[in-house]
Design a protein around this motif. Structure first.
Motif, PDB file in Angstrom:
ATOM      1  N   GLN A 176      -6.593   1.096   2.156  1.00 14.34           N
ATOM      2  CA  GLN A 176      -5.790   0.073   1.477  1.00 14.34           C
ATOM      3  C   GLN A 176      -4.628  -0.378   2.353  1.00 14.34           C
ATOM      4  O   GLN A 176      -4.256  -1.552   2.359  1.00 14.34           O
ATOM      5  CB  GLN A 176      -5.286   0.621   0.146  1.00 14.34           C
ATOM      6  CG  GLN A 176      -6.389   0.784  -0.894  1.00 14.34           C
ATOM      7  CD  GLN A 176      -5.840   1.065  -2.268  1.00 14.34           C
ATOM      8  OE1 GLN A 176      -4.808   0.539  -2.658  1.00 14.34           O
ATOM      9  NE2 GLN A 176      -6.535   1.904  -3.018  1.00 14.34           N
TER      10      GLN A 176
ATOM     11  N   ARG B 208      -7.025   4.134  -6.268  1.00 11.95           N
ATOM     12  CA  ARG B 208      -5.993   3.187  -5.845  1.00 11.95           C
ATOM     13  C   ARG B 208      -4.833   3.918  -5.181  1.00 11.95           C
ATOM     14  O   ARG B 208      -4.050   3.317  -4.467  1.00 11.95           O
ATOM     15  CB  ARG B 208      -5.494   2.388  -7.045  1.00 11.95           C
ATOM     16  CG  ARG B 208      -6.548   1.460  -7.629  1.00 11.95           C
ATOM     17  CD  ARG B 208      -5.950   0.568  -8.686  1.00 11.95           C
ATOM     18  NE  ARG B 208      -4.897  -0.285  -8.160  1.00 11.95           N
ATOM     19  CZ  ARG B 208      -5.115  -1.431  -7.517  1.00 11.95           C
ATOM     20  NH1 ARG B 208      -6.346  -1.842  -7.283  1.00 11.95           N
ATOM     21  NH2 ARG B 208      -4.103  -2.161  -7.103  1.00 11.95           N
TER      22      ARG B 208
ATOM     23  N   PRO C 166      -1.019   4.655  -1.480  1.00 10.08           N
ATOM     24  CA  PRO C 166      -2.322   4.048  -1.231  1.00 10.08           C
ATOM     25  C   PRO C 166      -2.985   4.758  -0.059  1.00 10.08           C
ATOM     26  O   PRO C 166      -2.305   5.125   0.897  1.00 10.08           O
ATOM     27  CB  PRO C 166      -1.984   2.593  -0.869  1.00 10.08           C
ATOM     28  CG  PRO C 166      -0.629   2.360  -1.432  1.00 10.08           C
ATOM     29  CD  PRO C 166       0.082   3.678  -1.355  1.00 10.08           C
TER      30      PRO C 166
END
Length: 403
Positions: free
Chosen positions: A259, A247, A255
């Motif tokens: 993402q 993540r 990120p």
């Protein structure tokens, strides 16, 4: 497109009842870094050993510059092997030998150079890779990152055309892992070798590779650019990338790029539905290589990490910042037009100045030169075009120093 330097065509390999390669077809182009990714046990390292000739395929053909390797005579194969070098997963340095002796080993084994010529070649390569004054040091006395650099020096000392890297960042922490990626990219540009890297570092390997090949079920299921694989709708590819992609980028805490791009698509949908304006800002550390020259690759990566952490502290709660490359990050500013984004960049520069030093003791007094490229989103304009617009709009007025 140019002829591939190496063409792997319908290659099969089984060990007993275990089929590892089941019709692999792959093109590797001169002067590029090609990353081979895939799940554990899918045959990435086996494929690498086929390329260098350590393993013979059961079926299929491997071409070098259009010529089948299987059709070469003994002398031609010997000459071909001299064009290759291999950097092993665990560096494979000999603990009983000094750094100098480790680097010199391929020259002693594969050439007829005199001792003085070998010493000259080794010392030249050590100088080029910033391995100064450690000739008599043993591998056990080196850090993990330094061992990787010695292994790379050994791989480069024969001046190969192609270097194969088998999981080169195994066992390293985030700073040293990114330092190795930076090192491979840097020296590939400097020496011009063709690189093939087996890796599971997603998305880190995407930042340095021109081509990505993914192997699954003994076949290559994707071959193309890093941008294209991240846009692939193949569920196997997406599950693999999302499964490995953390993540947050392990170096910066940001990120990772995929993402950031997904958040871009979310903002574009809001623009389409509610006419909400948003803007992207590309922050680029223009002189990050100076840190490398002053204090080495690990200090360079640590500096980028610290700068990214500082940027995050000065964002609004609705803003998104993601890593975009080796020295870049992308900000997405919702409900923000270009004019407001300019004001925010000025304010960030002022806050950085008032915050004082980054507390990086390895290079006191050094100032980052950071440029901000700004582009306001237009309805359904692809992110790639918007990034190009932002980077082409970099203005010295928005450039600021961070000390």
């Amino acid at each position: 497109m140019a002829q591939p330097l190496i063409q792997i065509q319908d290659v099969h390999k089984a060990f007993g009842d275990n089929t590892v390669l089941n019709g692999v077809t792959l093109s590797i182009y001169k002067g590029e870094i090609t990353a081979i990714i895939g799940k554990s046990g899918e045959g990435k390292s086996v494929l690498l050993k086929h390329i260098i000739g350590l393993i013979e395929q059961d079926r299929g053909t491997i071409f070098f510059e259009g010529v089948p390797v299987s059709g070469m005579n003994k002398d031609e194969r010997k000459a071909l092997k001299k064009k290759f070098s291999y950097m092993f997963q665990e560096t494979a340095l000999f603990d009983s030998m000094t750094v100098f002796e480790n680097i010199a080993l391929p020259l002693k084994e594969k050439t007829r150079l005199s001792k003085s010529k070998i010493r000259e070649r080794v010392q030249d390569k050590m100088h080029q890779l910033d391995l100064v004054d450690i000739d008599g040091v043993y591998p056990s006395q080196l850090s993990g990152g330094m061992k990787k650099r010695v292994a790379l020096a050994r791989a480069l000392v024969t001046e190969p055309e192609i270097i194969l890297f088998d999981e080169p960042t195994t066992g390293l922490d985030p700073v040293r892992k990114n330092a190795v990626h930076s090192m491979i990219s840097d020296y590939q540009k400097r020496f011009g070798f063709t690189g093939v890297v087996v890796s599971h570092e997603i998305p880190g390997i995407f930042y340095i590779s021109q081509r990505i090949a993914m192997i699954d079920g003994g076949r290559i299921i994707f071959e193309g650019s890093a941008d294209k694989i991240q846009l692939s709708e193949n569920t196997i590819i997406q599950e693999f990338i999302l499964g490995l992609e953390s993540r947050h980028d392990d170096l910066t805490g940001l990120p990772p790029q995929p993402q950031g791009e997904r958040r871009f698509q979310e903002e574009m949908a809001r623009m389409r539905d509610d006419n909400r304006t948003f803007t992207i800002v590309i922050l680029t550390i223009e002189n990050l290589d100076m840190v490398k020259k002053m204090a080495g690759y690990e200090a360079q990566q640590d500096a980028f990490r610290r700068f990214a952490n500082r940027v995050q502290r000065h964002l609004r709660i609705t803003d998104v910042c993601s890593r975009l490359g080796m020295n870049k990050m992308m900000l997405i500013l919702p409900r923000t037009d270009r004019g407001r984004a300019q004001e925010l960049c000025r304010a960030m520069a002022e806050k950085f100045k008032s915050d004082g030093h980054l507390e990086i003791q390895a290079y006191p007094g050094f100032c980052f030169s950071v440029s901000a490229g700004i582009a306001e989103a237009a309805l359904d304009k692809p992110i790639a075009q918007l990034i190009i617009t932002a980077e082409s709009a970099k203005n010295i007025f928005y450039e600021f120093k961070v000390c």
